[in-house]
Design a protein around this motif. Sequence first.
Motif, PDB file in Angstrom:
ATOM      1  N   MET A  44      25.424  -5.475  18.826  1.00 23.95           N
ATOM      2  CA  MET A  44      26.412  -4.685  18.096  1.00 23.95           C
ATOM      3  C   MET A  44      26.774  -3.395  18.827  1.00 23.95           C
ATOM      4  O   MET A  44      27.895  -2.903  18.715  1.00 23.95           O
ATOM      5  N   ARG A  45      25.828  -2.833  19.575  1.00 26.52           N
ATOM      6  CA  ARG A  45      26.145  -1.637  20.369  1.00 26.52           C
ATOM      7  C   ARG A  45      27.181  -1.973  21.441  1.00 26.52           C
ATOM      8  O   ARG A  45      28.055  -1.159  21.762  1.00 26.52           O
ATOM      9  N   LYS A  46      27.058  -3.160  22.007  1.00 29.02           N
ATOM     10  CA  LYS A  46      28.029  -3.610  23.002  1.00 29.02           C
ATOM     11  C   LYS A  46      29.407  -3.736  22.368  1.00 29.02           C
ATOM     12  O   LYS A  46      30.420  -3.300  22.938  1.00 29.02           O
ATOM     13  N   LEU A  47      29.460  -4.311  21.155  1.00 27.98           N
ATOM     14  CA  LEU A  47      30.718  -4.450  20.430  1.00 27.98           C
ATOM     15  C   LEU A  47      31.319  -3.081  20.125  1.00 27.98           C
ATOM     16  O   LEU A  47      32.520  -2.852  20.323  1.00 27.98           O
ATOM     17  N   ARG A  48      30.494  -2.168  19.676  1.00 27.79           N
ATOM     18  CA  ARG A  48      30.961  -0.824  19.331  1.00 27.79           C
ATOM     19  C   ARG A  48      31.517  -0.094  20.559  1.00 27.79           C
ATOM     20  O   ARG A  48      32.525   0.614  20.476  1.00 27.79           O
ATOM     21  N   SER A  49      30.843  -0.241  21.701  1.00 26.02           N
ATOM     22  CA  SER A  49      31.278   0.470  22.905  1.00 26.02           C
ATOM     23  C   SER A  49      32.693   0.060  23.318  1.00 26.02           C
ATOM     24  O   SER A  49      33.465   0.889  23.811  1.00 26.02           O
ATOM     25  N   TYR A  50      33.051  -1.209  23.110  1.00 24.62           N
ATOM     26  CA  TYR A  50      34.403  -1.659  23.433  1.00 24.62           C
ATOM     27  C   TYR A  50      35.407  -1.161  22.399  1.00 24.62           C
ATOM     28  O   TYR A  50      36.528  -0.741  22.751  1.00 24.62           O
ATOM     29  N   MET A  51      35.038  -1.205  21.123  1.00 23.91           N
ATOM     30  CA  MET A  51      35.983  -0.788  20.085  1.00 23.91           C
ATOM     31  C   MET A  51      36.303   0.700  20.162  1.00 23.91           C
ATOM     32  O   MET A  51      37.397   1.124  19.772  1.00 23.91           O
ATOM     33  N   LYS A  52      35.406   1.508  20.669  1.00 24.48           N
ATOM     34  CA  LYS A  52      35.655   2.948  20.789  1.00 24.48           C
ATOM     35  C   LYS A  52      36.717   3.261  21.844  1.00 24.48           C
ATOM     36  O   LYS A  52      37.247   4.375  21.895  1.00 24.48           O
ATOM     37  N   LEU A  53      37.029   2.269  22.695  1.00 22.90           N
ATOM     38  CA  LEU A  53      38.025   2.478  23.745  1.00 22.90           C
ATOM     39  C   LEU A  53      39.448   2.244  23.254  1.00 22.90           C
ATOM     40  O   LEU A  53      40.414   2.561  23.964  1.00 22.90           O
ATOM     41  N   TYR A  54      39.585   1.657  22.066  1.00 25.15           N
ATOM     42  CA  TYR A  54      40.903   1.258  21.585  1.00 25.15           C
ATOM     43  C   TYR A  54      41.164   1.797  20.176  1.00 25.15           C
ATOM     44  O   TYR A  54      40.239   2.046  19.411  1.00 25.15           O
ATOM     45  N   THR A  55      42.448   1.947  19.869  1.00 26.09           N
ATOM     46  CA  THR A  55      42.869   2.202  18.488  1.00 26.09           C
ATOM     47  C   THR A  55      43.305   0.906  17.826  1.00 26.09           C
ATOM     48  O   THR A  55      43.263   0.791  16.606  1.00 26.09           O
ATOM     49  N   SER A  56      43.703  -0.053  18.640  1.00 19.59           N
ATOM     50  CA  SER A  56      43.994  -1.401  18.146  1.00 19.59           C
ATOM     51  C   SER A  56      43.805  -2.380  19.288  1.00 19.59           C
ATOM     52  O   SER A  56      44.141  -2.075  20.442  1.00 19.59           O
ATOM     53  N   ILE A  57      43.278  -3.558  18.979  1.00 20.74           N
ATOM     54  CA  ILE A  57      43.019  -4.574  19.991  1.00 20.74           C
ATOM     55  C   ILE A  57      43.011  -5.930  19.301  1.00 20.74           C
ATOM     56  O   ILE A  57      42.559  -6.056  18.156  1.00 20.74           O
ATOM     57  N   SER A  58      43.495  -6.926  19.978  1.00 21.94           N
ATOM     58  CA  SER A  58      43.548  -8.258  19.380  1.00 21.94           C
ATOM     59  C   SER A  58      42.153  -8.868  19.324  1.00 21.94           C
ATOM     60  O   SER A  58      41.288  -8.552  20.151  1.00 21.94           O
ATOM     61  N   LEU A  59      41.954  -9.740  18.357  1.00 18.80           N
ATOM     62  CA  LEU A  59      40.673 -10.434  18.228  1.00 18.80           C
ATOM     63  C   LEU A  59      40.359 -11.238  19.477  1.00 18.80           C
ATOM     64  O   LEU A  59      39.218 -11.275  19.949  1.00 18.80           O
ATOM     65  N   GLU A  60      41.393 -11.870  20.022  1.00 18.38           N
ATOM     66  CA  GLU A  60      41.197 -12.723  21.198  1.00 18.38           C
ATOM     67  C   GLU A  60      40.716 -11.898  22.398  1.00 18.38           C
ATOM     68  O   GLU A  60      39.775 -12.288  23.108  1.00 18.38           O
ATOM     69  N   LYS A  61      41.331 -10.744  22.612  1.00 21.09           N
ATOM     70  CA  LYS A  61      40.964  -9.911  23.756  1.00 21.09           C
ATOM     71  C   LYS A  61      39.559  -9.341  23.611  1.00 21.09           C
ATOM     72  O   LYS A  61      38.754  -9.358  24.562  1.00 21.09           O
ATOM     73  N   LEU A  62      39.238  -8.835  22.413  1.00 21.23           N
ATOM     74  CA  LEU A  62      37.899  -8.283  22.199  1.00 21.23           C
ATOM     75  C   LEU A  62      36.833  -9.368  22.323  1.00 21.23           C
ATOM     76  O   LEU A  62      35.737  -9.129  22.846  1.00 21.23           O
ATOM     77  N   GLY A  63      37.168 -10.578  21.873  1.00 19.67           N
ATOM     78  CA  GLY A  63      36.229 -11.689  22.000  1.00 19.67           C
ATOM     79  C   GLY A  63      35.922 -12.005  23.445  1.00 19.67           C
ATOM     80  O   GLY A  63      34.783 -12.322  23.797  1.00 19.67           O
ATOM     81  N   ARG A  64      36.945 -11.919  24.324  1.00 23.96           N
ATOM     82  CA  ARG A  64      36.712 -12.170  25.750  1.00 23.96           C
ATOM     83  C   ARG A  64      35.842 -11.088  26.359  1.00 23.96           C
ATOM     84  O   ARG A  64      35.014 -11.352  27.248  1.00 23.96           O
ATOM     85  N   LEU A  65      36.016  -9.863  25.918  1.00 28.15           N
ATOM     86  CA  LEU A  65      35.221  -8.755  26.462  1.00 28.15           C
ATOM     87  C   LEU A  65      33.755  -8.856  26.041  1.00 28.15           C
ATOM     88  O   LEU A  65      32.843  -8.647  26.848  1.00 28.15           O
TER      89      LEU A  65
END
Length: 514
Positions: free
Chosen positions: A395-416
Motif C-alpha cells: 500500500m505504501r507503493k500505491l500511495r507513493s504513486y498516487m501522491k504524484l497525481y491529481t488524477s490518473i486512470s485506473l489502467e495507468k496506475l495499475g501498470r505502475l
Amino acid sequence: KFRELTAKYFEKSAWPSPQAVSDECGGDELFLALYKELTQRHLHSIARPAPKDRVEGWHVYCSLFDLILQHIAQIQTSGKNDGAIFLLPEWVFDILHEFVYQFQGFCQFRTTTFTNAAKYGPGGTNQDKQIPHHLAESMDVLSNNRNTWAVEKVLTYLQQFNHAAESTRVTSVQYLALFAAVAQARLECLLGDYTASLDALSLIQSTSNDVQLINPPRGAEDDAKPLTPAEVVDSVFAAKLNVAYHQGVCYLMLRRYKDASFVLGNICSTMQRGFKAGEYKSIPGSDQFGKLFDRMIALLAIITHACPETGLVEDGIARSIREKHGKQLSKIEAGEEGYEDLFIYACPKFITPSVPRYELASMEGAGAGAGPSNQDAYKLQVKHFMNEMANQQTMRKLRSYMKLYTSISLEKLGRLVMEEDFISLLLSYKHKMRQIESSTNSSGSGGKPSSGSGDESAASTSESVGTVMDIHYFINDGIIHVDEAEKLHRFENYFMSQISQSIDVMANIDSISV
C-alpha cells in the motif's frame, strides 16, 4: 526499609522463614502471609527457582489472596475497616506485578520442560539417550501439580479484586482493584487478547466521581485531596510505564496507530526528560526503564513508518527513532525486510497458557510437537503482525504513486503498481487506514485513549472512526481523483523543542566552573 535490610543482610541469601518470626508479630496471619510473599519474591530474584519453588510460589499467592479476600468480605459485611488491611500503592503493584510475572515464568517453564522431555521419547532427537535426572524430576513435579498456576484461577483472583472495589470505599481495597486491572491488562496482552487487555483498563481510565480514591487514612497530610484512578496509577511510575507499554502494543496489533503513537509517544517524551534530569535513579527497578524505553522507541518506529500521517510524535522522539532505527527503516523503504526484527525486539514475551499432556512426552511422535511450545504463541503473534505489515508495504507503493497525481486512470496506475487484483487493493487501502480513534486523542485534550470494547454508549462519547491517510481519493468513470489532505500547521512542538534546548544550554552554562 525491606530493600535496605535485604541489601545489608540478605543480599545473596534467603530471609528467615515465617515460622521463625511468628512470635514477633503475635502470629498475625495477614502479616505472615505478606512477609512470606516478600521473602519468596526475594528468593526468586537471587536464584533461578527450582520446580518446587515455582509450585510453592503459587501456594504463597493463593494463601495471601484468599486471606485478603476474606478480610474484604468482612469489611463489606460490617461496613467498616478495622485497620487489618493497610497497603501502599507501590506495595500493591509489586505484589500483583510479581504474581503475573511468576505465572508467565511458570508457563514458559512447563512448556520448555515438556518440549525437552519429548526429545528423549520415541522419535525424538535424543531417543537413544537417558533422560537427565533434573528433567525427569521436573516432569514429575509438573505432572503432580497440573492445576498449579492455572490461567483460569489467575484471572479469577484478579477479577475478584477488581469487583471488590464496587462495594467498598476502603482505600487499600481500591488500590487492589486498580492494580489488579493493571496486572490483568498485562496478562491479557501476553495471552494475545488485545481487546480484553484494553477493556481491563476501563476502571483506571474512568473519570466518574464514584470511583475517586481518597488518600490513605494513616500518614496522609491534612490537606490531601482525593485522587482519580489514573492519578493513583501514575503515582507508581513502574505501573504507569507498564500500562503505557502494553496499551501501546495492543493498539498496534489492533491497527489503531494514532492511539498507539499517542500513548507511547507521551510516555517516551516523559522518560526522555526524566533521564536527562536523573529523576529515576532512586526508583527501584530503574535499571529496566532504559531497556523498556528502547523497546517502545522500536514500536514507535514501526508505527510512524506504517502510518502515513505526519506529526504523530514530538521532534525529540522522532530524532531518537531516526538515530536508533533509521537504517532499518531505510531498508524497509527499499523493499527489504526489517519490520520483523523490530517487532521481535519490541514485543512482550507471549505465553501459551494451556497445560501439556505430560504423559505424551514418552509416546511416539511427541518429539514432533505433540504439546504446546513457548514458540507457538510467539510465532502466531509475529505471523499476524507480519501479515499486516506485508499489506502495508504494497500500500505504501500505491500511495507513493498516487501522491504524484491529481488524477490518473485506473489502467495507468495499475501498470505502475504491477499488482494482481489491483482494484481490490485500491479499495482495501482506505479500509486498512480507517481505524477507531479516541476523541480525547484527536481533539488534543491530553486524555487517554479508550479501550474500544464495542460498547455503543462509550463509543458515542469517547471514540470515533477516523483515517490516518494523508491523501483522499475516489474513483469516477475509470479515473482516480486524488486530493492531498489539508495539513494542520502546529507550532507548539517547535516552541517546546526550543525551550528544552535552552534549558539544556543553561544547565551546561551553570555547570561550568569559573
